[in-house]
Every structure is written in C-alpha cells, then in structure tokens.
Design a protein around this motif. Structure first.
Motif, mmCIF file in Angstrom:
data_model
loop_
_atom_site.group_PDB
_atom_site.id
_atom_site.type_symbol
_atom_site.label_atom_id
_atom_site.label_comp_id
_atom_site.label_asym_id
_atom_site.label_seq_id
_atom_site.Cartn_x
_atom_site.Cartn_y
_atom_site.Cartn_z
ATOM 1 N N SER B 209 12.965 9.711 -2.254
ATOM 2 C CA SER B 209 14.171 9.674 -1.430
ATOM 3 C C SER B 209 13.844 9.792 0.058
ATOM 4 N N TYR B 210 12.663 10.314 0.386
ATOM 5 C CA TYR B 210 12.293 10.395 1.798
ATOM 6 C C TYR B 210 12.289 9.011 2.447
ATOM 7 N N LEU B 211 12.036 7.991 1.655
ATOM 8 C CA LEU B 211 11.954 6.633 2.224
ATOM 9 C C LEU B 211 13.314 5.948 2.316
ATOM 10 N N ARG B 238 -1.159 -2.967 3.393
ATOM 11 C CA ARG B 238 -0.707 -1.656 2.945
ATOM 12 C C ARG B 238 0.812 -1.542 2.965
ATOM 13 N N LEU B 239 1.320 -0.685 2.118
ATOM 14 C CA LEU B 239 2.743 -0.343 2.164
ATOM 15 C C LEU B 239 2.945 1.025 1.551
ATOM 16 N N ALA B 240 4.109 1.604 1.880
ATOM 17 C CA ALA B 240 4.577 2.798 1.186
ATOM 18 C C ALA B 240 5.744 2.367 0.326
ATOM 19 N N THR B 241 5.768 2.830 -0.911
ATOM 20 C CA THR B 241 6.857 2.447 -1.797
ATOM 21 C C THR B 241 7.218 3.642 -2.667
ATOM 22 N N VAL B 242 8.265 3.490 -3.472
ATOM 23 C CA VAL B 242 8.614 4.520 -4.444
ATOM 24 C C VAL B 242 8.056 4.067 -5.780
ATOM 25 N N HIS B 245 7.355 6.765 -11.002
ATOM 26 C CA HIS B 245 7.580 8.184 -11.277
ATOM 27 C C HIS B 245 8.505 8.798 -10.247
ATOM 28 N N GLY B 246 8.921 8.024 -9.261
ATOM 29 C CA GLY B 246 9.898 8.506 -8.292
ATOM 30 C C GLY B 246 9.310 9.078 -7.022
ATOM 31 N N TYR B 247 7.994 9.121 -6.915
ATOM 32 C CA TYR B 247 7.354 9.681 -5.721
ATOM 33 C C TYR B 247 6.936 8.569 -4.755
ATOM 34 N N VAL B 248 6.744 8.981 -3.501
ATOM 35 C CA VAL B 248 6.173 8.051 -2.529
ATOM 36 C C VAL B 248 4.737 7.735 -2.946
ATOM 37 N N GLU B 249 4.462 6.466 -2.961
ATOM 38 C CA GLU B 249 3.157 5.971 -3.372
ATOM 39 C C GLU B 249 2.596 5.148 -2.222
ATOM 40 N N ASN C 139 11.180 -0.347 -9.409
ATOM 41 C CA ASN C 139 10.840 -1.693 -8.945
ATOM 42 C C ASN C 139 9.400 -2.053 -9.256
ATOM 43 N N THR C 140 8.647 -1.091 -9.731
ATOM 44 C CA THR C 140 7.219 -1.336 -9.872
ATOM 45 C C THR C 140 6.720 -1.207 -11.309
#
Lengths: 279, 279, 279
Positions: B209-211, B238-242, B245-249, C139-140
């Motif tokens: 949810s931070y993203l 590179r990217l940041a995604t969710v 598992h619901g965490y920032v990856e 999404n992943t």
C-alpha cells in the motif's frame, strides 16, 4: 505404488509418468531425478538407503549409461518389492537388502524390449516425414519406452506372479555391484567416501560403531572431534559423526564437510584412534 | 493431505515419504525442498505465504539446524491445519496466520521422540556389525525418524483430538519468531529485504500500500518507476511493484532485481517519496 | 488429472497446487518447474514432446513474461485434452499435436480473469494495513490467482462442455508460435538448435530420418560419427544421433554436446553428407 528414480532432471521424468498413467492409476512417488549423471554407484547407494523405508512397491530406476546397447532391461523381485531398470548393478544393493533374509526372494527377469510396449503418444510425430519410418522405441530413452510400461505392468501384477508376464523371462543378473567394504580394526578403519550429499556431508563406508566411545578421531591424520549432532561443535567447525544411514560421516556444522576435509566420492579415508588430545 | 517442506534437496525427502506412506495413504504435496540450508527465517516467510492457499492439511516442515540437540519437536494446531516440525520458530508465522482470528485455535504439543516411532526399514542395516547396537533413531535425520511418523499420525487424527495422542503433551513454544516489521510513514518507509525469490525479485517487508498512487519512488536514494507489472518497464530495467504476497518488491523486467539493486536478504531498504521526476 | 508446468522454481508451484486442491481432488503431476525463465519457445517445445504421452488431462502451463499486461489468459481444448495458460504461443505446438487429426477439436476460450476466482487464502493478509485495500488478484502471479482456479474448474468440466463455463468465451488465439522448420535436401539439411536438455544434448529441428543410412555426417563442417546410441562412440567423444523426440541430436557420450559442438539454442546447424571419411 511406483517410485521413480533417475538422473534425468526435467522434463523427461514427466514423459515416464505419462506413460505409466496411461496404464495404471498407481500412486507415484519421486525418489530423486538429480542423481549424478550416469553414476551407477551413487544411485545404488541412495536406493539401498531410501527404498527400505517404503511399503511394498514397484521401484522404477533409470540411471543407464549403456542405454541402447545390449545391456539387458530387467525386473528384480526383492521380497515384497519389485525393481525395474537396467542390468548394470544399480538395482542390486537395494534389492539384496529388500529381499533379505530369504535369498530365494531375489529373482531376476529379463524384459523383452520389443514386447513390453509399444508406447503410443497422442497425435502425429512432429519429427517424422513421409519418407521415414521411425522405430517404435527410441534408442536413447528406454525410461519412457521400455521401463515405464514395464513398471506399470509389474505394478498391476502380484510379485509372486511376475513369471506369468509373457514379456518377462527368468534370468540371472549380468552385472553385479557391491559397494566397497572397509577394513575395520579396533584402532584403525580404512575405507572410502561413498557419496557426498547435498549438504556436503562426506558419507564413508565405515560403520558408525567405529566411533563408539570415542570423543575424537584422526581422519587422514587430522584430529577431529566426534559428535552426536552437528551442533556438538561450533558453527563452521569439522566433526565426525554417525549419519542417518549408520556410517561415519565427515561434516561441518552448517558448512560443507567435503570441502573442509578435501574429500570426494572414492577418496580413501583412514580413521585412527586418538588416545590423547593433540594440541 | 500432508504437505512437505525442507532444506533437504534429494533424496532425503523420499525417505520421509516412505515412512509416511507406511502409516497412511494421505495425499502428499511438496511445498519445497530447496529452502536455503538451515535458514529458518526464509522458510518461515515462505510457509506463511504459501500454506494459507491449501485446504486444511498437516504440514511437515523440517528446516532444523539444531537437529539432535535439546530443541523440542512439536505439533502446532493452527485452526483447521496442523504443523509438525522443530521448535525453532519456523512454524510460527504460518501457524499464527492459519489460526487467526481465534488465538485459542493455536495450540502447541511437544512430541515424545522416543514414543512416536519407531521407524523400521525393510532388511538388515548395511552399516551394522555384530558388535554394534544402533539407536532406533538417528541424531541427524529427525525428518525421517521423528517428524514423518508424527505427521502421519497427526494426519490420521482429528485436529480437535490431538491431545488424545499419547506421545503428545501440551506445551508452549520455546522459540518465537516474528518477521521484522517496517516503519511506515506517509512519505517514508524503512524496512528490509525479507527474501529473494528464484527470479531474483527482492521481496521487502514494506506493505504494497505504500506504493498506492505513486508513479515513482526513491529506493535507497535511487529513483525507480513504480509499475503494476514487470512489463511496465522495458526489458532489463528496474521497477518497484507489489508482489503476489502484497509486499513491495524490487524487480527487473526479465532480470534479477537483487543484482540490479545490490540487495540481499536482511539488507535495509528505505523508500521515499519522489515528488518530482528526477533527471 | 492436472499436469503443471512453469518456470517458477519453488515454492510458487505449491501455492498453485493449494488453490487447485481447494477446488478439486484431481491427481496432480509436475511436468517441470525449471523451464528457462520466460522462455516461451523452449517450454512450447518440451510440452509438445511430453504432453502427448499423458492420458487425457488438463495441462496448467505458466511461462508468462507478459503477466499482468493485456495478453489474454486462455483455455485451449485440444482433442481429449485441455490446456490452460497465457495466450503467448506457449500452448500451441502441444495443442496442435494433441488435437490432430481433427482441426475442429482445437478450440480456444478466453478466461474472464475477474470471474474465475476469487482465490481466498486462510487468515489475514500479513502485508495489509487498515488503510489499504488489495486487489483480489495479484498482477504478478496469475498462476495462482487466475490459471490455477481455471484449471481446477476445467478439470471438473467435460471437454465438450467447456463453452458452458460462464467465465469462458470462445475466441481465437492472438499469438501464434511455430517452431522453426529446417530445410532438408538429400545431401544437406539446414536447421537450428531448438533446445539443449539437462544432459547437454543439443536437440536440432532436423528430422532424424536425415541420418538414415549414414555412418558419419558433417556438422557445421566437422566430421562426426552417426551412432544409434551414446555408447556407439568412446566416452567423451562427439556423435550425431536420433534423440527420443525423433530429431537429430548432437551429443557427447557421457559429456555435454552443447559445449563440445559450441552450440546454444537458436544457433544454426548445417548437416552435410560425408561421402568419404576425412582424415
């Protein structure tokens, strides 16, 4: 129940499973498909250690460097178990253990490779063209084309009635395989490393009883503590212990024993009494 | 149904399966046997993420660096599920999730290791000699000798009746394990990499949810686009995604995020708002 | 029966299995989960070679570099089999073979991704906080959230009645995939390496019939013996043979053909007649 063991990696074992499941609804259990490539002795060791923990089953084993040559394909009845694989020794250490104590419960049958199949995949062969007739069996994948249909049929047959299968003929094994025996005396045991497991534990052929009552031992001249568990020594340190198969194992707590001891399968290991702690 | 998870590689899990199948005809499903060796935290994370997708089942978990020491072997009843493994924390994150929302559906029992077996393989022990008496249980392979027979018996028992098994005694867990929590504020989140998966995705403990509503984010000071899918950025970027598992990856499209970000499990990750695109 | 194939490694396939087993008690068989990451062509080749050995089944396939983009998720009915996976071509070579000889037994349906689930794990989401609402599907990881529930439902439905599933709509595939075809003349065949298997065998797309009646062949200019089995040449030496899939394979007896021939997937291979032994 049919267990499967090979050095195939993936996806070849899946083709074997498909063939088996065309013929039977047996439960399938993988033993391992990452045995060292074409390493008959290592596979033979692990099968002897692992298969006795299973209930009566058919064990399909394909570590087969001689595939397509005149080495026989065999079924071995070993007590209440049956093993299916190449006649290159890989089945024997496990079969002898499973058949004990009655030697007459160890029977070998040769598979008529032309009669056990044929394996018929769905749909046209993508590699075929009009001018070619492919053999009904490959020369390089008997796991799929010979051993899998044989294992399915063996599973469907009572182990006492294997002789009734028309594509089986009673025979004797061509190739024997005995794992090397150590020389064990009270003060000294000379053996070798049989296998290294995935943790790096170097598993020798010296019975664990050699370590009974010892707190330390000389391993190829180096003094090493004897421990009942990996955690008996600090993290990163070497020890000799009795592994889960009952043999002396040379380990590192949370590390690789093979590297710390400089040992590979086949290397000699001499264990000697260490009466007094060295400095 | 019994799931199996370990850091054993092969063929050790097959010995556990044989022992289980001597005792029950449960369906067996592998979760993973290549968890990082003796890495309790990583296994705990994955079990918490994966086991909740299963129907009620018995989960056999052996990541056990203290095997053979006095760490307890336990059964945890977690809601309609049961977990069997060492009391080193590996079971707890999954158990807490499976038991929620009723804390009283989380019960722990210690296994009497001498009473749960014994495991009896077929045939004579190749490592035994006349002068030796081996213990009925190894000190180094409780997966086979303790946890597997326990899991089979737990599977055969109603989760509400585990207390009736005579080799189980109600207890409290000795070792707790909480995965580290991040500090999340509106503009800034400070956490760490929990695990790296096989694709190289660096999975943090910062909630996805931070993203929300962000198109880009500073990751340890570097500006990185936020994407809903790997393909939101060009191949190799590179990217940041969710993650699932619901965490920032922290990822790379068709590449390894851990390498591109220079991150390993346990490394700190600070995410900060990037109000304006950098150049 | 449901087979599973992916490039996921572990433990992601276990989450898919949990979702499937929430919905059906189908037998599950792994084809492979170590396909080269996001390599659609290699997976397509192996599926075409392996799936035809299975009895009628539902095949769950997730090699999906475009996960989360607008590529469709599809179900393909192919004769008595059904395939579930992304519309990126990975299913097609296998589907065409399984459907033959009736082209009208090849039907494609697009999955309504919002209607096929939802997948509901047990317990609270550890990554969620009060202010966040997560989507019901990641999404992943459509393997878990879309393809697994779809495969379970397809398994429970007769292949002739797939059109009755309300979250399926008849469609045409967007993305085709044909494995490259060689040019084969009597004296010369020009093709390429399709895949390299785990043994290092370089599998070309040249039909094995090209080797009929030949004792040696020029491979990219090098003279190589033709053998029916690996053991036809000494250990460590190169040969050309007909692999178990029917294609010309470039191998080393007990070694790696890809390294010895300097070939990778996609590399060109020209085979030419060698009328006289070279020196």
């Amino acid at each position: 129940m049919i267990t499967l063991a090979s050095d195939f990696g993936t996806p070849y074992p899946a083709a074997m499973k498909g063939v088996v499941l065309q013929r039977t609804d047996a439960r399938l259990v993988d033993v391992a498909h990452d045995f060292p490539r074409q390493d008959v002795r290592t596979a033979a060791f692990w099968l002897r250690e692992v298969l006795p923990y299973f209930p009566p089953a058919t064990h399909l084993v394909v570590v087969d460097p001689g595939v397509g040559t005149d080495r026989a394909a065999v079924v071995v009845r070993a007590g209440d178990h049956a093993l299916v694989g190449p006649d290159n020794g890989v089945l024997l250490p496990a079969a002898r253990r499973l058949a004990a104590p009655d030697a007459d419960r160890l029977e070998t049958y040769v598979i008529d490779e032309r009669a056990v199949g044929p394996v018929e995949p769905t749909g046209p062969d993508p590699a075929a063209d009009a001018s070619a007739r492919r053999p009904t069996q490959s020369n390089t994948f008997h796991g799929r084309d010979v051993f899998a249909p044989a294992a399915a049929a063996v599973h469907e047959t009572d182990t006492d009635a294997l002789g009734s299968l028309e594509w089986l003929e009673s025979t004797a094994m061509d190739v024997d395989l005995e794992l090397p025996a150590p020389t064990v005396e009270e003060q000294r045991a000379a053996g070798e490393v049989l296998v290294v497991d995935g943790f790096g534990n170097a598993i020798t052929n010296v019975p664990g009883s050699y370590l009974d009552g010892r707190e330390r031992v000389l391993v190829n001249g180096d003094l090493v503590p004897v421990g009942e568990t990996f955690a008996a020594v600090p993290v990163g340190e070497r020890l000799a212990t009795v592994g889960s198969h009952g043999y002396v194992e040379l380990d590192v707590n949370r590390g690789r024993g093979d590297e710390a001891f400089g040992l590979e399968p086949g290397d000699g290991v001499v264990l000697e009494s260490a009466a007094e702690p060295a400095d």
